[in-house]
Design a protein around this motif. Structure first.
Motif, mmCIF file in Angstrom:
data_model
loop_
_atom_site.group_PDB
_atom_site.id
_atom_site.type_symbol
_atom_site.label_atom_id
_atom_site.label_comp_id
_atom_site.label_asym_id
_atom_site.label_seq_id
_atom_site.Cartn_x
_atom_site.Cartn_y
_atom_site.Cartn_z
ATOM 1 N N VAL A 30 0.857 -1.180 0.000
ATOM 2 C CA VAL A 30 0.000 0.000 0.000
ATOM 3 C C VAL A 30 0.895 1.234 0.000
ATOM 4 N N PHE A 52 0.848 -1.335 -5.134
ATOM 5 C CA PHE A 52 1.840 -1.818 -6.094
ATOM 6 C C PHE A 52 2.276 -3.191 -5.612
ATOM 7 N N GLU A 82 11.670 1.585 4.645
ATOM 8 C CA GLU A 82 10.270 1.856 5.013
ATOM 9 C C GLU A 82 9.836 0.691 5.889
ATOM 10 N N LYS A 134 10.860 -0.326 -6.707
ATOM 11 C CA LYS A 134 10.222 -1.054 -5.612
ATOM 12 C C LYS A 134 10.382 -2.574 -5.690
HETATM 13 MN MN MN Z 1 5.966 1.317 1.517
#
Ligand code: MN
Length: 231
Positions: A30, A52, A82, A134
């Protein structure tokens, strides 16, 4: 099955309290799901959640009691941490109602959505997909999964990340813009969830860069913490 080469063994995550592993199906993430992080990324207010994915084999298991090596990825000069609560799905479904979402959860883990921020920002600026920022190898470190009954009151848990013992991110799960049940509801409207899916639920404010030699410690109260060293 007759295959032209041996298929790779599937990604799997240890489960607290058993020798059985949790086999990973997909990794959903998210975006911007804590207000202060949304602000630091240039947004404001409660916009609809967006998602994603990372490949399942981006999982990097952080074994408890160990400092797990985290390879610094190629192409980036700005690798960001993160820290995130990861929800592990045990029962699949689509169009799951908010009040039914909890039944689909197997358990929870501490995870890191590692991000090649410079590449993500380049792609964003060009309106291109984020995959290179990512979805790279080892971009989804995760600790062992705690079954939900043993995880305590996860919706009020504290979440934090320390780098070299300095606090970088600190919040509580109740600060999520879209809570766990709402996230499952929205996600399952877009994809049919399957047993083995992992949902990285978003990160609090305080994201920043790490470099080789840095040690990352991720914690969520009630869950097994993780410790990794960038190499
Ligand atoms: Mn994240």
């Amino acid at each position: 099955m007759n295959t032209v080469f041996l298929p790779a063994p599937g990604a799997a995550v240890p489960v607290v309290g058993t020798s059985a592993q949790f086999p990973v199906h997909r990794i959903y993430c998210v975006g911007r799901n804590y207000l202060e992080h949304a602000k630091e990324m240039g947004q404001s207010g409660r916009e609809p959640p967006f998602f994603f994915m990372k490949p399942a084999d981006a999982v990097l298991v952080a074994e408890p009691g160990c400092v797990t090596p985290l390879p610094y990825p190629s192409l980036t000069k700005n690798l960001h941490h993160e820290v995130e609560l990861v929800v592990a799905i045990g029962t699949g479904g689509k169009n799951i109602a908010v009040d039914q979402a909890e039944k689909h959860i197997f358990g929870y883990a501490v995870g890191l959505d590692m991000t090649r921020r410079d590449l993500q920002n380049d792609m964003k600026a060009q309106g291109r997909p984020w995959c290179i920022g990512k979805g790279f190898d080892h971009s989804a470190p995760i600790g062992p999964i705690t079954p939900k009954a043993a995880a305590g009151d996860i919706n009020h848990a504290a979440i934090s990340l320390q780098v070299n013992d300095a606090m970088r991110q600190h919040s509580t799960v109740e600060q999520l813009i879209w809570n766990i049940a709402e996230t499952i509801c929205q996600l399952s409207a877009a994809w049919e969830l399957q047993p083995g899916d992992l949902i990285y639920t978003g990160t609090p404010a305080g994201v920043g860069a790490v470099v080789p030699g840095d040690t990352l410690k991720g914690s969520i109260s009630g869950l097994t913490g993780i410790e990794l060293k960038v190499v």
